[in-house]
Structure formats: C-alpha cells, structure tokens
Design a protein around this motif. Sequence first.
Motif, short mmCIF file in Angstrom:
data_model
loop_
_atom_site.label_atom_id
_atom_site.label_comp_id
_atom_site.label_asym_id
_atom_site.label_seq_id
_atom_site.Cartn_x
_atom_site.Cartn_y
_atom_site.Cartn_z
N ARG A 120 0.79 -1.28 -0.02
CA ARG A 120 -0.03 -0.08 0.13
C ARG A 120 0.89 1.24 0.02
O ARG A 120 1.84 1.26 0.71
CB ARG A 120 -0.81 -0.04 1.20
CG ARG A 120 -0.67 0.48 2.60
CD ARG A 120 0.80 0.20 3.05
NE ARG A 120 1.04 0.49 4.34
CZ ARG A 120 1.45 1.60 5.01
NH1 ARG A 120 2.18 2.30 4.12
NH2 ARG A 120 1.65 1.87 6.21
N ALA A 133 0.51 5.26 1.15
CA ALA A 133 -0.60 5.96 1.84
C ALA A 133 -0.21 7.17 2.37
O ALA A 133 0.35 7.80 3.23
CB ALA A 133 -0.63 5.02 3.23
N PRO A 134 -0.35 8.07 1.13
CA PRO A 134 -0.14 9.44 1.32
C PRO A 134 -1.20 10.41 2.11
O PRO A 134 -2.37 9.82 2.42
CB PRO A 134 -0.18 10.14 -0.02
CG PRO A 134 -1.22 9.08 -0.73
CD PRO A 134 -0.86 8.02 -0.06
N GLU A 162 -4.53 9.07 4.01
CA GLU A 162 -4.50 9.27 5.27
C GLU A 162 -4.74 10.69 5.64
O GLU A 162 -4.13 11.56 5.99
CB GLU A 162 -2.96 8.83 5.88
CG GLU A 162 -2.63 7.15 5.54
CD GLU A 162 -1.70 6.62 6.33
OE1 GLU A 162 -0.79 7.40 6.80
OE2 GLU A 162 -1.99 5.41 6.63
N LEU A 175 10.31 7.05 8.85
CA LEU A 175 9.29 6.12 9.73
C LEU A 175 9.77 4.86 10.38
O LEU A 175 9.19 4.27 10.96
CB LEU A 175 7.94 6.09 9.05
CG LEU A 175 7.17 7.19 8.33
CD1 LEU A 175 6.11 6.77 7.49
CD2 LEU A 175 6.43 8.02 9.95
N1 GLU Z 1 0.50 8.95 5.83
C1 GLU Z 1 2.18 8.77 5.91
C2 GLU Z 1 2.97 9.99 5.14
O1 GLU Z 1 2.13 10.62 4.35
C3 GLU Z 1 2.72 7.43 5.68
C4 GLU Z 1 2.36 6.53 6.52
C5 GLU Z 1 3.04 5.03 6.22
O2 GLU Z 1 3.39 4.87 4.92
O3 GLU Z 1 2.84 4.29 7.08
O4 GLU Z 1 3.76 10.34 5.48
#
Ligand code: GLU
Length: 284
Positions: free
Chosen positions: A5, A7-8, A41, A220
């Motif tokens: 996935r 997830a932006p 997100e 992360l």
């Molecule tokens: N939503 C997060 C971001 O844009 C990424 C989260 C993830 O990949 O776990 O930095």
Amino acid sequence: MPVFRFAPSPNGYLHIGHAYSALRNQQLAREAGGRLLLRIEDIDTERCRPEFEAAIFEDLAWLGLEWEEPVRRQSEHFSDYARALERLTEDGLLYPCFCGRRDIAQAITGLTNWPRDPDGVPLYPGTCKHMNADERGRRLASGQSAALRLDLDEAVGRGGTKLGWREFGETADARDVAAEPSLWGDSVIGRRDIPASYHIAVAVDDALQGVTDVVRGKDLFNATSLHRLLQELLGLPAPGYHHHELLRDGAGAKLSKSARATPVRALRAEGISAAGVRARLGFS
Ligand code: GLU
C-alpha cells in the motif's frame, strides 16, 4: 498474495519524495506478483483538503501508478479506530491526558537532558498518569477534552519484550530488527482533537486491508516500533517492512533536500515527462 500500500496524506501536493515511495511500492508489488492499494491518510481533517486528494490521484496516475478501487479514506473509518482505542482503554493500556504542549514544557522546565522521542518531542513526564481517579473522573465529567496516552510500561509488559519485525530495507537481504517502543514514552494514541492518531489508524488499517508489506521512507523506521507494539496489543498480524532511503536519483546518489520537496506537478509544468521523472528516480 502479497499486499502493498502507498498511504499519502492529502495535506499538500505530492512531492518527488512521495513519488519515489509510490513507485517503489509499485515495483516491489510487481516483483512479488502482489496487489497495490492506495490509502488516503486524512484523519487530520483540518490540514487535509479534497483538492490535495484530487491532485494526488491525478499526479499518481500521471506517473503511471495503478491501484485498486475503492481507495480507503481514513476519515470515513473513525469508528474502526475508536473501537481499537476502546479495546486498549478497557485493557488498561491507555489513560486520558489533559496536558497541552505548554503544560508538558512547564513540567520539564529545569530538568536537564530530558529525553526526547525520535521526532524530537520531549517524552511525556507522566503528569496525568499519576492523577488520582477522583480528579480524572471530575475532569472527564466536566467535558474537559483529553488525549489518550499509552501506558508504555504496562503495554511493554503485555506486548512481550521480544517484539520485533522483519526488515527488508532497500534490498532482498532481510534482517530481524528488535522493536524499541520505549523510544516513544507514553505517546498519544488517541488525539485530543481527533478520535484517532496516525499510529492507531495505520496499525488498524494495515491489518484490515491485509497488508503484508509496508514500503515507506526511513523517516518512519522508528515509528515501526510503536506500530509493532500496537499490533501485538490488538492481536493484529505483523507485516514485513521495507524502509527505503529518503530519496535517490538514477545513479543512487541522494538528491538535495529541496529536490525532495519539489512537487510532482511543478516538474510536470516544466514540461518534464512522466518517463523522465521515473528515470530520474531510478525506475524504468
Ligand atoms: N501517511 C504517511 C505520510 O504521508 C505515511 C504513512 C505510512 O506509510 O505508514 O507520511
């Protein structure tokens, strides 16, 4: 089948660092013969905007990314996160915290070398953890808003001390990493302004969507310790993690910070082709 996935968060335009992450997800999903999901997100409904979301779809499609529909939009699933928070609260793993940033700064004033989390935020000094039950009940009954913090000692005690994950990094050379949730102290798992947090939403969604492989930037990496702990406490499976370098160009050298922040649409406006952006990032 492996599930990946991207997830932006739609709180700005997709920049070239995001593009790298999206394309890396696509590449690994293809190599593994897996599925690729796109997750929006947007729990921070103040900062996230529909026009940024629309721009993300447009920029990703322009780059040549293909993803499954429907896209999961986190703001439509607050009840899933609330359920997880309720379970952790019932299990005695979360406590309400009434402190604002200023209260915390005040509580640690004069204490030298107070520890900070990997994001540079001072660890929570535990003020509300030690609040007596009457006071806590009185404040909650009066409607005072509270964040929900993880009781780290209790959580680590229950989550097991041998927690870790399979890390693939940039290559196929997997290694086992020991989780270090103590880096985060008693962190906020339910925000005061939103009935969720990035951490709980990501742990719940990765499990609900059957994600087997999380591909995201090294920024992360440390958050994964906390995600693994939450997964363990909620009885959720552990995906494998591929934390990639924050950005490389075709030759493998790091691009400058300013290049990292270049919006994909600015490159497009300059007349650079999608193939050109992909090549610049090391993808064919
Ligand atoms: N939503 C997060 C971001 O844009 C990424 C989260 C993830 O990949 O776990 O930095």
